[in-house]
Scaffold this motif. Structure first.
Motif, short mmCIF file in Angstrom:
data_model
loop_
_atom_site.label_atom_id
_atom_site.label_comp_id
_atom_site.label_asym_id
_atom_site.label_seq_id
_atom_site.Cartn_x
_atom_site.Cartn_y
_atom_site.Cartn_z
N PRO A 257 -43.89 -6.62 12.27
CA PRO A 257 -43.03 -7.25 13.29
C PRO A 257 -42.78 -6.34 14.48
N GLY A 258 -42.73 -6.91 15.64
CA GLY A 258 -42.57 -6.14 16.87
C GLY A 258 -41.13 -5.73 17.12
N SER A 259 -40.97 -4.73 17.95
CA SER A 259 -39.64 -4.29 18.38
C SER A 259 -38.91 -5.46 19.02
N ARG A 260 -37.60 -5.42 18.93
CA ARG A 260 -36.85 -6.56 19.47
C ARG A 260 -35.38 -6.23 19.65
N ALA A 261 -34.75 -7.00 20.50
CA ALA A 261 -33.30 -6.94 20.68
C ALA A 261 -32.82 -8.38 20.80
N GLY A 262 -31.55 -8.56 20.51
CA GLY A 262 -31.00 -9.92 20.60
C GLY A 262 -31.49 -10.82 19.49
N HIS A 263 -31.98 -10.22 18.41
CA HIS A 263 -32.44 -10.96 17.23
C HIS A 263 -31.26 -11.07 16.25
N THR A 264 -31.52 -11.69 15.12
CA THR A 264 -30.51 -11.75 14.08
C THR A 264 -31.11 -11.23 12.78
N SER A 265 -30.24 -10.83 11.88
CA SER A 265 -30.73 -10.50 10.54
C SER A 265 -29.68 -10.91 9.52
N ILE A 266 -30.13 -11.53 8.48
CA ILE A 266 -29.22 -11.97 7.41
C ILE A 266 -29.88 -11.67 6.08
N LEU A 267 -29.07 -11.73 5.05
CA LEU A 267 -29.57 -11.46 3.70
C LEU A 267 -29.79 -12.77 2.97
N ILE A 268 -31.03 -12.96 2.48
CA ILE A 268 -31.31 -14.15 1.68
C ILE A 268 -32.10 -13.70 0.46
N ASP A 269 -31.64 -14.09 -0.71
CA ASP A 269 -32.35 -13.70 -1.94
C ASP A 269 -32.54 -12.20 -2.03
N GLY A 270 -31.57 -11.45 -1.59
CA GLY A 270 -31.67 -9.99 -1.68
C GLY A 270 -32.63 -9.36 -0.69
#
Ligand code: NAG
Length: 472
Positions: A257-270
């Motif tokens: 995956p490329g560098s990024r800003a303004g993205h989101t990250s969440i936890l799903i299934d660990g």
């Protein structure tokens, strides 16, 4: 369509306890406008996702108050998947690029921190929104209040709101990025600080995700056009109050995956699921979509991979940034934000919510509007999905925590059947949301910091119309 259904494997149906298409009454329901740089908070006890603030491109003269509304995700409720507007009851000044988390003793208070306000450049105070009474208050807070900021990232853990980085809220373009680490205790109502030994350099628009007491920091911008690679994962251990930098790899280097800003990250299934984001460079000043809109980080091996989507489904995967991501069990709700792949001059804001269903080897996605259209179409043709309705158990109001969307072609028209998969709320392993907002100067949310576009630098404080300054 039954022909194509036959080809679905048994397992598929076994896993997805099907059903479909409740009749949705959309008439007279509140429909939120396009927006970005809002925040989203999942309130599990109410089965609601709250949306707070954010910048709306229209109307030209904005409401000086923030929109506050929620999406009902209780599928046993007649108003499921409908929005309820609370704006008139909650007098929160128009707030953008802030962070919100659910905290308080009873986990029923939404704390809203930072960002930029319509009138008030000082956003160092904390708002608390009571989800039971809709009361908004500004609690008295102890400890040293950190300077106002925007574009930080946050997680909540055991009542403490962890905020790293961000950018000074009241200043213009190439200004201060923070590398401080502030912790707001939503129970004791005080500010504390975390360790800065081995902490990341100053950054904005990164994401933060809590996994077993460790916060993972990913991406963001460290300077106007400098984006750290996604091989860099900073971990903060809450109990030890210690930072470490880890190196991630890709299962297949072609799909790193490329560098990024303004993205989101969440936890799903660990696992950490990142979504969207933009990048830019000195050569390419426009916002560009980050390479690989969606990617998954295995937190044990620190290996990135790209999920597979079920081929029977249309699976919209819009390239967004400044959206929010909310995890509800194994379902991810991606809401609003701006498109990175629409040319300037077009409306780049997104009005829809996209629903991603994990938990199967492959992912499904659909938009909320498509689900509603299908539901309405089904109202006209109620016979379509009845074969599967028996799998719904209306006597189990606490079930129905999933939305699975299966697209099935009927003739040349791709139609989507809405399949509500039944999973007990008791099976929710985790509920977690995290999001990233990024900042602009107080009256110009579209500042250069966001999209590196020189045209955004005109900015006059205290002149309301300039908040609407748009890129040409
Ligand atoms: C988001 O899209 C709107 C509408 O096209 C545009 O005016 C605004 O500048 C965009 N915001 C950012 C941060 O790019």
């Amino acid at each position: 369509m039954y022909k194509s259904l036959k080809h679905h494997n048994y397992h598929f149906y076994h896993l997805i306890l099907i059903i479909i298409l409740y009749i949705l009454n959309v008439y007279g329901q509140y429909v939120p406008e396009n927006r970005y740089a809002h925040s989203a908070v999942y309130v599990r006890s109410e089965s609601r996702i709250y949306f707070i603030g954010g910048f709306k491109v229209t109307p030209y003269v904005p409401n000086p108050m923030s929109d506050v509304f929620y999406l009902n995700i209780n599928f046993t409720d007649a108003n499921r998947l409908e929005f309820t507007d609370l704006t008139s009851q909650i007098n929160l000044p128009l707030t953008i690029f802030h962070d919100s988390e659910l905290g308080g003793v009873n986990k029923d208070l939404i704390f809203i921190i930072g960002g930029v306000n319509w009138k008030d450049p000082d956003t160092s105070h904390v708002y608390s929104l009571n989800t039971k009474t809709n009361e908004l208050s500004v609690p008295i807070v102890q400890g040293k209040v950190p300077p106002s900021r925007k574009g930080m990232s946050s997680v909540i853990y055991e009542g403490k709101f962890y905020l790293f980085g961000g950018q000074a809220a009241t200043t213009g373009i190439n200004t201060l990025y923070f590398n401080d680490f502030n912790i707001f205790d939503t129970i004791n109502l005080n500010w504390q600080v975390g360790s800065l030994v081995n902490s990341p350099t100053a950054r904005i628009l990164h994401s933060a995700t809590i996994v077993n007491g460790v916060i993972y920091y990913i991406g963001g911008k460290t300077q106007v056009t400098v984006y750290p690679p996604l091989t860099e994962i900073y971990q903060y251990d809450i109990v030890g109050n210690t930072w470490s930098l880890k190196e991630a790899t890709a299962a297949d280097p072609k799909f790193m995956p490329g560098s990024r800003a303004g993205h989101t990250s969440i936890l799903i299934d660990g696992k950490i699921v990142i979504y969207g984001g933009f990048f830019s460079s000195d050569d390419i000043q426009n916002k560009l979509p980050a390479k690989e809109t969606i990617a998954i980080l295995d937190v044990n091996t620190l290996v990135w991979s790209i999920p597979e989507f079920d081929a029977r489904v249309d699976n919209p995967i819009p390239k967004l940034f400044l959206h929010t991501a909310t995890a509800v069990g194994e379902v991810m709700f991606i809401a609003f934000g701006n498109f990175t792949d629409k040319p300037d001059g077009f409306d780049q804001t997104n009005k829809d919510i996209y629903i991603f269903v994990f938990g199967y080897p492959q992912i499904f996605s659909s938009s909320l509007s498509l689900i509603k259209n299908m539901a309405n179409a089904n109202e006209a043709q109620p016979q379509i999905p009845t074969s599967t309705n028996t799998n719904i158990n209306p006597q189990q109001p606490s079930s129905l925590s999933k939305v699975v969307i299966v697209g099935i072609s009927i003739g040349s028209v791709s139609l989507v059947l809405t399949i509500l998969s039944v999973l007990s709320i008791a099976h929710y392993k985790r509920t977690k949301k995290s999001k990233v907002q990024l900042g602009g100067v107080p009256n110009d949310p579209n500042s250069v910091e966001i999209n590196d576009d020189k045209s955004h630098s005109e900015y006059q404080q205290q002149d309301p119309p300039t908040i609407l300054t748009e890129s040409p």
